[in-house]
Write an enzyme that holds these catalytic residues in place. Structure first.
Site, PDB file in Angstrom:
ATOM      1  CG  LEU A  71      26.916  31.769  41.541  1.00 30.47           C
ATOM      2  CD1 LEU A  71      25.618  32.534  41.756  1.00 30.47           C
ATOM      3  CD2 LEU A  71      26.792  30.817  40.369  1.00 30.47           C
ATOM      4  CB  CYS A  72      32.722  34.792  38.615  1.00 27.95           C
ATOM      5  SG  CYS A  72      33.880  36.179  38.443  1.00 27.95           S
ATOM      6  CG  PHE A  73      30.232  38.789  38.146  1.00 28.69           C
ATOM      7  CD1 PHE A  73      30.972  39.951  38.309  1.00 28.69           C
ATOM      8  CD2 PHE A  73      30.400  38.057  36.990  1.00 28.69           C
ATOM      9  CE1 PHE A  73      31.846  40.393  37.320  1.00 28.69           C
ATOM     10  CE2 PHE A  73      31.270  38.487  35.992  1.00 28.69           C
ATOM     11  CZ  PHE A  73      31.995  39.657  36.169  1.00 28.69           C
TER      12      PHE A  73
END
Length: 277
Positions: free
Chosen positions: A142-144
């Site tokens: 997950l990027c965030f």
């Protein structure tokens, strides 16, 4: 003074958005481009190294969530309540450099100048990656959910996630500027690898973890912000920071035709990666 094209594409589906970014990079003729856009329907974008198998594709389909590969790397992002930017440039621009990080920092300076016009207090975080946020687990995709590093944020929390790739000497960098908390819904579509306590408990932990790592503009803005306000600020902020004169533009016929040709390519990571080199 540097002359750039400014394209505000508005809302489009994820396959069209990625195809247009790729077409602008492949057709680039020397004038830098700032393109802004949103996503309708919402979409999950994946870096070209990620696996579709990490997602609950049946649930994505049921909830009308597109799943699209980016022509760049990076981690998974759910795009909905945000402003997405793309910068395409090459040698001759004062933002250009043969190295990745100087270009990344110069684009970030333009974004920070834009958001300063909206009285948003941000910082460019240069800290190295912290241990404990990677590894082979669902959160690592997950990027965030990753710690802020070489990114724009507030109070140590990430607000903007970006990715960059080169096509020859042409740079494509695009990223998400969070308006609200819609990105947190990504955990609803990831297949948990660790279900200690059950799937529902895992999703709750993952959502809380992402909340601890991220902040959206409307959480810290002194006034409500929408796509239109942020787009206007990006236009003015980039111009002030880098001495840019804008030429309002749309995609050329060549760019539109190539984007139409490429649109279906972003359903598969192999063909998506091939569109930028």
């Amino acid at each position: 003074m540097e002359y750039w094209r400014f394209i505000d594409s508005g809302l489009a589906d994820g396959f069209s958005n990625m195809a247009e970014d790729a077409a602008l990079a492949r057709c680039w003729q020397g004038k830098p481009v700032l393109r802004l856009y949103g996503w309708r329907p919402p979409a999950i974008s994946l870096g070209f190294h990620q696996r579709l198998e990490d997602l609950d594709l049946e649930r994505c389909s049921r909830d009308n969530i597109d799943v699209v590969y980016r022509p760049t790397g990076g981690r998974a992002v759910l795009h909905d309540d945000e402003v997405t930017y793309a910068v395409i440039l090459g040698p001759g621009s004062r933002l250009y450099d043969d190295r990745v990080m100087p270009v990344y920092e110069r684009i970030s300076a333009g974004i920070m100048a834009a958001l300063a016009l909206l009285r948003i207090p941000l910082a460019f975080e240069r800290a190295p990656a912290r241990k404990g946020t990677g590894g082979k687990n669902a959160l690592s995709s997950l990027c965030f959910a990753s710690s802020i590093q070489h990114e724009i944020g507030h109070g140590g929390k990430k607000m903007i996630g970006s990715a960059q790739r080169r096509f020859g000497a042409t740079v494509l960098q695009h990223g998400s500027i969070l308006l609200g908390g819609a990105h947190l819904r990504l955990v609803d579509y990831i297949k948990p690898q660790d279900q200690d306590g059950g799937e529902g408990e895992w999703r709750g932990r993952a959502r809380r973890f992402m909340q601890e790592k991220t902040v959206a503009l409307n959480e810290i803005s002194p006034q409500p912000l929408d796509y239109t306000a942020v787009a206007a600020a990006l236009r003015h902020g980039f111009a002030e920071r880098w001495g840019i004169a804008w030429s309002d533009s749309e995609l050329t016929s060549e760019e539109k035709n190539l984007a139409t040709e490429l649109r279906g390519k972003f359903r598969d990571k192999t063909t998506a990666r091939g569109q930028i080199g």
